[in-house]
Structures are given as C-alpha cells and as structure tokens.
Design a protein around this motif. Structure first.
Motif, PDB file in Angstrom:
ATOM      1  N   MET A 179       0.841  -1.204   0.000  1.00  0.00           N
ATOM      2  CA  MET A 179       0.000   0.000   0.000  1.00  0.00           C
ATOM      3  C   MET A 179       0.872   1.249   0.000  1.00  0.00           C
ATOM      4  N   ALA A 180       1.950   1.207   0.772  1.00  0.00           N
ATOM      5  CA  ALA A 180       2.860   2.354   0.823  1.00  0.00           C
ATOM      6  C   ALA A 180       3.539   2.559  -0.527  1.00  0.00           C
ATOM      7  N   ILE A 181       3.992   1.462  -1.138  1.00  0.00           N
ATOM      8  CA  ILE A 181       4.667   1.557  -2.438  1.00  0.00           C
ATOM      9  C   ILE A 181       3.727   2.140  -3.491  1.00  0.00           C
ATOM     10  N   VAL A 182       2.478   1.704  -3.480  1.00  0.00           N
ATOM     11  CA  VAL A 182       1.500   2.247  -4.423  1.00  0.00           C
ATOM     12  C   VAL A 182       1.311   3.745  -4.183  1.00  0.00           C
ATOM     13  N   SER A 183       1.275   4.140  -2.913  1.00  0.00           N
ATOM     14  CA  SER A 183       1.134   5.566  -2.583  1.00  0.00           C
ATOM     15  C   SER A 183       2.333   6.356  -3.091  1.00  0.00           C
ATOM     16  N   TYR A 184       3.542   5.794  -2.895  1.00  0.00           N
ATOM     17  CA  TYR A 184       4.741   6.463  -3.405  1.00  0.00           C
ATOM     18  C   TYR A 184       4.670   6.589  -4.927  1.00  0.00           C
ATOM     19  N   ALA A 185       4.187   5.545  -5.579  1.00  0.00           N
ATOM     20  CA  ALA A 185       4.102   5.563  -7.046  1.00  0.00           C
ATOM     21  C   ALA A 185       3.161   6.661  -7.527  1.00  0.00           C
ATOM     22  N   VAL A 186       2.071   6.862  -6.800  1.00  0.00           N
ATOM     23  CA  VAL A 186       1.130   7.932  -7.156  1.00  0.00           C
ATOM     24  C   VAL A 186       1.810   9.294  -7.032  1.00  0.00           C
ATOM     25  N   ILE A 187       2.580   9.474  -5.952  1.00  0.00           N
ATOM     26  CA  ILE A 187       3.293  10.742  -5.754  1.00  0.00           C
ATOM     27  C   ILE A 187       4.304  10.964  -6.874  1.00  0.00           C
ATOM     28  N   VAL A 188       5.052   9.916  -7.208  1.00  0.00           N
ATOM     29  CA  VAL A 188       6.039  10.018  -8.289  1.00  0.00           C
ATOM     30  C   VAL A 188       5.352  10.352  -9.609  1.00  0.00           C
ATOM     31  N   LEU A 189       4.214   9.720  -9.864  1.00  0.00           N
ATOM     32  CA  LEU A 189       3.480   9.979 -11.105  1.00  0.00           C
ATOM     33  C   LEU A 189       3.023  11.434 -11.171  1.00  0.00           C
ATOM     34  N   LEU A 190       2.481  11.945 -10.063  1.00  0.00           N
ATOM     35  CA  LEU A 190       2.039  13.340 -10.032  1.00  0.00           C
ATOM     36  C   LEU A 190       3.220  14.288 -10.249  1.00  0.00           C
ATOM     37  N   ALA A 191       4.350  13.988  -9.578  1.00  0.00           N
ATOM     38  CA  ALA A 191       5.532  14.834  -9.724  1.00  0.00           C
ATOM     39  C   ALA A 191       6.072  14.781 -11.145  1.00  0.00           C
ATOM     40  N   GLN A 192       5.998  13.608 -11.766  1.00  0.00           N
ATOM     41  CA  GLN A 192       6.494  13.470 -13.136  1.00  0.00           C
ATOM     42  C   GLN A 192       5.612  14.237 -14.116  1.00  0.00           C
ATOM     43  N   VAL A 193       4.312  14.096 -13.973  1.00  0.00           N
ATOM     44  CA  VAL A 193       3.386  14.770 -14.880  1.00  0.00           C
ATOM     45  C   VAL A 193       3.475  16.283 -14.726  1.00  0.00           C
ATOM     46  N   ARG A 194       3.553  16.742 -13.469  1.00  0.00           N
ATOM     47  CA  ARG A 194       3.539  18.182 -13.211  1.00  0.00           C
ATOM     48  C   ARG A 194       4.909  18.837 -13.392  1.00  0.00           C
ATOM     49  N   LEU A 195       5.978  18.141 -12.948  1.00  0.00           N
ATOM     50  CA  LEU A 195       7.295  18.769 -12.866  1.00  0.00           C
ATOM     51  C   LEU A 195       8.350  18.120 -13.758  1.00  0.00           C
ATOM     52  N   ASN A 196       7.972  17.056 -14.453  1.00  0.00           N
ATOM     53  CA  ASN A 196       8.965  16.278 -15.207  1.00  0.00           C
ATOM     54  C   ASN A 196      10.115  15.899 -14.267  1.00  0.00           C
ATOM     55  N   ALA A 197       9.740  15.382 -13.106  1.00  0.00           N
ATOM     56  CA  ALA A 197      10.683  15.198 -12.002  1.00  0.00           C
ATOM     57  C   ALA A 197      11.816  14.233 -12.329  1.00  0.00           C
ATOM     58  N   LEU A 198      11.505  13.112 -12.938  1.00  0.00           N
ATOM     59  CA  LEU A 198      12.537  12.100 -13.169  1.00  0.00           C
ATOM     60  C   LEU A 198      13.638  12.617 -14.080  1.00  0.00           C
ATOM     61  N   ASP A 199      13.258  13.289 -15.147  1.00  0.00           N
ATOM     62  CA  ASP A 199      14.265  13.821 -16.065  1.00  0.00           C
ATOM     63  C   ASP A 199      15.133  14.869 -15.376  1.00  0.00           C
ATOM     64  N   ASN A 200      14.504  15.712 -14.561  1.00  0.00           N
ATOM     65  CA  ASN A 200      15.257  16.748 -13.849  1.00  0.00           C
ATOM     66  C   ASN A 200      16.209  16.158 -12.824  1.00  0.00           C
ATOM     67  N   ILE A 201      15.749  15.122 -12.114  1.00  0.00           N
ATOM     68  CA  ILE A 201      16.603  14.490 -11.104  1.00  0.00           C
ATOM     69  C   ILE A 201      17.786  13.790 -11.761  1.00  0.00           C
ATOM     70  N   PHE A 202      17.507  13.056 -12.864  1.00  0.00           N
ATOM     71  CA  PHE A 202      18.608  12.387 -13.568  1.00  0.00           C
ATOM     72  C   PHE A 202      19.605  13.400 -14.116  1.00  0.00           C
ATOM     73  N   ALA A 203      19.099  14.521 -14.604  1.00  0.00           N
ATOM     74  CA  ALA A 203      19.994  15.557 -15.123  1.00  0.00           C
ATOM     75  C   ALA A 203      20.850  16.137 -14.012  1.00  0.00           C
ATOM     76  N   THR A 204      20.270  16.269 -12.823  1.00  0.00           N
ATOM     77  CA  THR A 204      21.018  16.788 -11.676  1.00  0.00           C
ATOM     78  C   THR A 204      22.101  15.809 -11.246  1.00  0.00           C
ATOM     79  N   LEU A 205      21.763  14.521 -11.243  1.00  0.00           N
ATOM     80  CA  LEU A 205      22.709  13.510 -10.766  1.00  0.00           C
ATOM     81  C   LEU A 205      23.799  13.221 -11.777  1.00  0.00           C
ATOM     82  N   PHE A 206      23.437  13.166 -13.060  1.00  0.00           N
ATOM     83  CA  PHE A 206      24.382  12.690 -14.075  1.00  0.00           C
ATOM     84  C   PHE A 206      24.734  13.731 -15.141  1.00  0.00           C
ATOM     85  N   GLY A 207      24.065  14.910 -15.028  1.00  0.00           N
ATOM     86  CA  GLY A 207      24.316  15.919 -16.048  1.00  0.00           C
ATOM     87  C   GLY A 207      25.630  16.663 -15.863  1.00  0.00           C
TER      88      GLY A 207
END
Length: 207
Positions: A179-207
């Motif tokens: 249940m917690a993992i599903v909740s985290y996934a929802v948060i990640v999905l919202l952050a990705q849709v709204r903020l393009n979070a994954l691409d920004n985080i990867f760019a910060t870490l590896f850019g």
C-alpha cells in the motif's frame, strides 16, 4: 462498571518496531530541516545542504508560507510529534497495554499527520514546484505509519467496526508495504506529470 478493553490476541511487535524506526527517521528529518531553517534565518544567503537543483531543494519550502503554516516552522512539529511513535513503540515492546482513549488520541494524531503530509505533497508539487529531500523522507514514513496504526485499531476493535471490516483490516496488515509503495508511485506519477521530475533528477545527478 469499567469499560471492557478490546482484545488483541498478540502483542503487535512488528507494529511497535516499525513505530520506533519510523519515529526515529521522521525525527531525524525534522531535526535536519530545523538546522537548515536556523542557518537560513542567521544568513539569508545560506544555501541549504539539501539544495541540489531548482527542483530538488529545501530552501524554497522552508521559506514559503506553507513551510510555516501555523506561524512557526513546520519542522518543529516533527521534532515534537515524532517522539510519540517512538515512545508508543517502546512501551508496546515493554508490555504496555493502552486504554481505548489513548489509542483514539494516537490515531487522531496519525490522521492529522497523514492529512497534513498529503496537503504538503500537493503544495510542493502543484504550488511550489519543488521536491524537498528531507520532506520526502517524512512523507515516506508518515504514510505507512498511518496505514499500519489505522488497520491495527480496526482489526482489534479499538476503532468500532463490523466483524467483516475487522477481518479485512487483519488481512490488509500484511499488505501495508505494498500500500505504501502504491502511494509512493502515485506521488512520483504526479511529480512526473507536473514537474517532469525524473528527467530533472537524472539531469542533476548525471548531467
């Protein structure tokens, strides 16, 4: 006539251990945020150690009105309130049995924490446009803690519920991690849709 206490067949050891762990993690996150807030107050030009990019940072959250919604920095709430799960967990392991009213107050506190965290998540993603690392640590432990405590109180009858709901809560206890993992996934999905979070985080870490 004294009120009969709901019967719990076994001591909730796993719940107690989790409350101690979650409380310690949540308190440490609140402590780190408090230190950052003090440093920002002392030096407005201070760059927080958790500021990694425009997206992943603490300073914007700490300096916003959402970061002091009750008139003082939110981390102070964590410093005070995360002690409670630690104490409750230790007491359970020591053999304590709490009265119904105590569990109701504890559940009320967990409900407040869960609702407050959900509001902060929404504010971070949709208003501030930032992801605060230490805030996310707090989210990560608050969500499963609320699920676990609520299900425990339902399965034991401390929260009044029909027998079918109690049986369902007992079965769901084993599914709290999922249940917690599903909740985290929802948060990640919202952050990705709204903020393009994954691409920004990867760019910060590896850019």
């Amino acid at each position: 006539m004294p009120e009969a206490r709901p019967h719990s067949p076994t001591r909730p050891t796993a719940l107690a251990v989790w409350l101690i762990i979650a409380g310690a993690i949540g308190w440490w996150a609140a402590f780190q945020l408090t230190l950052e807030k003090i440093q920002v107050l002392a030096d407005p030009d201070h760059s927080a150690a958790c500021d990694f990019s425009v997206l992943v940072q603490c300073t914007a959250n700490l300096n916003s009105w959402q970061g002091s919604v009750f008139g003082f920095p939110n981390p102070l709430i964590g410093l005070a309130c995360w002690v409670a799960p630690i104490v409750v967990g230790c007491a359970i392991l020591a053999g304590a049995r709490f009265a119904r009213w105590f569990w109701w107050l504890f559940e009320l506190g967990m409900l407040f924490a869960f609702v407050f965290v959900c509001w902060l998540i929404a504010q971070s993603i949709f208003s501030l446009g930032t992801l605060c690392p230490w805030c996310m640590v707090t989210w990560a432990v608050t969500i499963p803690s609320f699920y676990a405590v609520t299900l425990h109180l339902l399965r034991t009858g401390i929260l009044p519920a029909p027998a079918s709901v109690r049986r369902g809560a007992a079965r769901l206890m084993a599914w709290v991690p999922l249940m917690a993992i599903v909740s985290y996934a929802v948060i990640v999905l919202l952050a990705q849709v709204r903020l393009n979070a994954l691409d920004n985080i990867f760019a910060t870490l590896f850019g």
